[in-house]
Design a protein around this motif. Sequence first.
Motif, PDB file in Angstrom:
ATOM      1  N   THR A 108       0.870  -1.170   0.000  1.00  0.00           N
ATOM      2  CA  THR A 108       0.000   0.000   0.000  1.00  0.00           C
ATOM      3  C   THR A 108       0.909   1.222   0.000  1.00  0.00           C
ATOM      4  N   ASP A 109       0.819   2.044  -1.043  1.00  0.00           N
ATOM      5  CA  ASP A 109       1.852   3.044  -1.278  1.00  0.00           C
ATOM      6  C   ASP A 109       1.455   4.479  -0.923  1.00  0.00           C
ATOM      7  N   SER A 110       0.236   4.704  -0.453  1.00  0.00           N
ATOM      8  CA  SER A 110      -0.194   6.063  -0.155  1.00  0.00           C
ATOM      9  C   SER A 110       0.240   6.487   1.246  1.00  0.00           C
ATOM     10  N   VAL A 111       0.762   7.709   1.313  1.00  0.00           N
ATOM     11  CA  VAL A 111       1.216   8.277   2.584  1.00  0.00           C
ATOM     12  C   VAL A 111       0.470   9.586   2.803  1.00  0.00           C
ATOM     13  N   SER A 112      -0.035   9.766   4.010  1.00  0.00           N
ATOM     14  CA  SER A 112      -0.696  11.013   4.379  1.00  0.00           C
ATOM     15  C   SER A 112       0.279  11.844   5.217  1.00  0.00           C
ATOM     16  N   ILE A 113       0.444  13.110   4.849  1.00  0.00           N
ATOM     17  CA  ILE A 113       1.423  13.971   5.515  1.00  0.00           C
ATOM     18  C   ILE A 113       0.754  15.281   5.941  1.00  0.00           C
ATOM     19  N   ASP A 114       0.934  15.662   7.198  1.00  0.00           N
ATOM     20  CA  ASP A 114       0.490  16.965   7.707  1.00  0.00           C
ATOM     21  C   ASP A 114       1.700  17.735   8.201  1.00  0.00           C
ATOM     22  N   VAL A 115       1.830  18.968   7.724  1.00  0.00           N
ATOM     23  CA  VAL A 115       2.968  19.817   8.107  1.00  0.00           C
ATOM     24  C   VAL A 115       2.442  20.997   8.917  1.00  0.00           C
ATOM     25  N   LEU A 152      -1.272  16.736   2.753  1.00  0.00           N
ATOM     26  CA  LEU A 152      -1.211  16.120   1.428  1.00  0.00           C
ATOM     27  C   LEU A 152      -1.186  14.605   1.526  1.00  0.00           C
ATOM     28  N   LYS A 153      -1.623  13.975   0.448  1.00  0.00           N
ATOM     29  CA  LYS A 153      -1.518  12.527   0.300  1.00  0.00           C
ATOM     30  C   LYS A 153      -0.610  12.254  -0.882  1.00  0.00           C
ATOM     31  N   TYR A 154       0.355  11.367  -0.680  1.00  0.00           N
ATOM     32  CA  TYR A 154       1.368  11.107  -1.707  1.00  0.00           C
ATOM     33  C   TYR A 154       1.455   9.611  -1.963  1.00  0.00           C
ATOM     34  N   ASN A 155       1.428   9.242  -3.245  1.00  0.00           N
ATOM     35  CA  ASN A 155       1.552   7.846  -3.622  1.00  0.00           C
ATOM     36  C   ASN A 155       2.989   7.584  -4.077  1.00  0.00           C
ATOM     37  N   LEU A 156       3.703   6.755  -3.356  1.00  0.00           N
ATOM     38  CA  LEU A 156       5.120   6.507  -3.639  1.00  0.00           C
ATOM     39  C   LEU A 156       5.329   5.823  -4.983  1.00  0.00           C
ATOM     40  N   LEU A 157       4.345   5.037  -5.407  1.00  0.00           N
ATOM     41  CA  LEU A 157       4.505   4.293  -6.657  1.00  0.00           C
ATOM     42  C   LEU A 157       4.251   5.185  -7.871  1.00  0.00           C
ATOM     43  N   SER A 158       3.113   5.874  -7.900  1.00  0.00           N
ATOM     44  CA  SER A 158       2.760   6.709  -9.050  1.00  0.00           C
ATOM     45  C   SER A 158       3.364   8.108  -8.962  1.00  0.00           C
ATOM     46  N   LYS A 159       3.812   8.486  -7.758  1.00  0.00           N
ATOM     47  CA  LYS A 159       4.344   9.824  -7.482  1.00  0.00           C
ATOM     48  C   LYS A 159       3.302  10.927  -7.717  1.00  0.00           C
ATOM     49  N   LYS A 160       2.037  10.568  -7.563  1.00  0.00           N
ATOM     50  CA  LYS A 160       0.972  11.555  -7.658  1.00  0.00           C
ATOM     51  C   LYS A 160       0.564  11.991  -6.252  1.00  0.00           C
ATOM     52  N   PHE A 161       0.141  13.246  -6.131  1.00  0.00           N
ATOM     53  CA  PHE A 161      -0.240  13.752  -4.811  1.00  0.00           C
ATOM     54  C   PHE A 161      -1.390  14.734  -4.924  1.00  0.00           C
ATOM     55  N   ASN A 162      -2.062  14.951  -3.811  1.00  0.00           N
ATOM     56  CA  ASN A 162      -3.092  15.976  -3.709  1.00  0.00           C
ATOM     57  C   ASN A 162      -3.193  16.415  -2.253  1.00  0.00           C
ATOM     58  N   GLY A 163      -3.764  17.585  -2.032  1.00  0.00           N
ATOM     59  CA  GLY A 163      -3.850  18.049  -0.663  1.00  0.00           C
ATOM     60  C   GLY A 163      -4.555  19.377  -0.545  1.00  0.00           C
ATOM     61  N   ASP A 181      -7.678  41.996   9.521  1.00  0.00           N
ATOM     62  CA  ASP A 181      -8.408  40.744   9.263  1.00  0.00           C
ATOM     63  C   ASP A 181      -7.755  40.029   8.097  1.00  0.00           C
ATOM     64  N   PHE A 182      -7.552  38.722   8.247  1.00  0.00           N
ATOM     65  CA  PHE A 182      -6.968  37.925   7.161  1.00  0.00           C
ATOM     66  C   PHE A 182      -7.764  36.644   7.000  1.00  0.00           C
ATOM     67  N   LYS A 183      -8.104  36.321   5.737  1.00  0.00           N
ATOM     68  CA  LYS A 183      -8.824  35.087   5.449  1.00  0.00           C
ATOM     69  C   LYS A 183      -8.178  34.361   4.279  1.00  0.00           C
ATOM     70  N   LEU A 184      -8.097  33.053   4.409  1.00  0.00           N
ATOM     71  CA  LEU A 184      -7.636  32.179   3.330  1.00  0.00           C
ATOM     72  C   LEU A 184      -8.570  30.987   3.311  1.00  0.00           C
ATOM     73  N   SER A 185      -9.225  30.736   2.179  1.00  0.00           N
ATOM     74  CA  SER A 185     -10.179  29.625   2.146  1.00  0.00           C
ATOM     75  C   SER A 185     -10.125  28.896   0.807  1.00  0.00           C
ATOM     76  N   GLY A 186     -10.410  27.602   0.896  1.00  0.00           N
ATOM     77  CA  GLY A 186     -10.529  26.776  -0.311  1.00  0.00           C
ATOM     78  C   GLY A 186      -9.241  26.560  -1.067  1.00  0.00           C
ATOM     79  N   THR A 187      -8.126  26.360  -0.340  1.00  0.00           N
ATOM     80  CA  THR A 187      -6.840  26.137  -0.999  1.00  0.00           C
ATOM     81  C   THR A 187      -6.612  24.645  -1.192  1.00  0.00           C
ATOM     82  N   THR A 188      -6.599  24.201  -2.447  1.00  0.00           N
ATOM     83  CA  THR A 188      -6.353  22.798  -2.769  1.00  0.00           C
ATOM     84  C   THR A 188      -5.282  22.696  -3.852  1.00  0.00           C
ATOM     85  N   PHE A 189      -4.666  21.528  -3.957  1.00  0.00           N
ATOM     86  CA  PHE A 189      -3.622  21.342  -4.963  1.00  0.00           C
ATOM     87  C   PHE A 189      -3.488  19.864  -5.299  1.00  0.00           C
TER      88      PHE A 189
END
Length: 459
Positions: A108-115, A152-163, A181-189
């Motif tokens: 199982t090659d998917s890794v979940s990473i929180d920074v 982010l979630k990273y797949n070691l085999l396909s090297k694809k990621f999203n987060g 006031d500062f707002k940041l919303s809906g940031t995906t990649f």
Amino acid sequence: MKKSLIITAIAILSIIIALPFFGNSIIELSIKDRIKVLNSYGLEIKNIKTDSTYFKSKKYYSIYVKDANKFIAYLNQFSNSQIPPYVDTMIDGTKLEVKVQYSNIPLTDSVSIDVYPLKLSENITNMIKDNDIEFSEYFSDFLSNKGFVYHLKYNLLSKKFNGHIKDIDENYTLASGHKVDFKLSGTTFNGEGILIAPQKFNSKVDEVSFKIEKGSEKLDILFSNMSSSLVFKSKTDYTANYKINSIAINAVDKDSNKSKIIFDNLDLDFSINTKDDKLESFTKLTWDKLLVNTPKVITDLDSFKYEVSLTKIDKDSFESIMDLINQVKVNQTQQTQKQINDNIILLLSKGLELKIADLSVDKVTINKTEDLENFSLKADFILPPNTVLVNKQINPINIINEMKIDILIKISKKMFTYLDKTQPFLGIAKDFAKEQNQDFVFDIKIYDGNITVNDRAIQ
């Protein structure tokens, strides 16, 4: 026969049940290798906690930027431009926490990473303290309480990621009395490739807003629906696209004068590619509407287009120039500056072509009532291969003499008349203009250093 099947089934089931106890060695080895590399390049990474269940493993790491110079040098290996040296002081001493989660099932090659950034460098922290001690404490608490989360979630085999990045909605009153006031919303990649330098990267941000207010003074900046897309093959072969649905800037000064800037539908495309020993670059920028509203004047620019290409560039000379420029960012010397100048001359001596396919505005309106109509420009600048430029004592006029230049300008009579009121010298240009319906046309040619406008020579 039944007995042997039962024994086989039990053996297979036992292996499946036992697998999670052995853990996912593929992912564990990959993590250990990556930590070993990063530790050798200026980071101090420690496993501070492990929290595992039957199916999943969680590992928590503390990351400390121990040697920023060494870490920046490592990152520069993957960058198409050198990171400026002042970044060293900005990240030196930065602390982060990283949570890595993965399945204990092998293969199982998917890794979940929180920074989680927990602490900024001492230099930045002290800079904030010098301006506002209480805000420095507030911001430090925001980070230490994991107010910023990069997932982010990273797949070691396909090297694809999203987060995504956790939404932020913060407000604070500074010591100066300014409410922020500062707002940041809906940031995906998402993307593909190694995380430090992905080959493909797409991102989207729903909204970024920044407001600052004190008394009657206000500044409100809003970016809505931003997206970007990057496909990177090499330093001289990549494409990028950036889109912003809306930018709105509203300001009120201490005398209650209001100003406003609004952009609608900005779209920027940029690319560089290689053909044999030549480079080509293309840039295209468009927007649907730009409104600039100030106490003195209101200007509307509708349907702006800018499309330009630079082709037939000598690849080797260009790459040498870029490498030298990157060196200058780190350590500028007279020798490197001379090398840059020499390579620029070499590049020009091998020829190039600059083409402005479109630079235009469909409609310009002043103060909501004065319609100045349109403007457009097209141009070709051709510099053929030549030996004149190799001369180190070259005069810039020699470059023009070597070039072939064609420029076609169309400007509405209304716009020309309006500009002529503020720039009287344009009256001279009117003598050379050719009328075409409601426009003035200027067909400018520069061949062998000789200039003509609408076939009329300019001495």
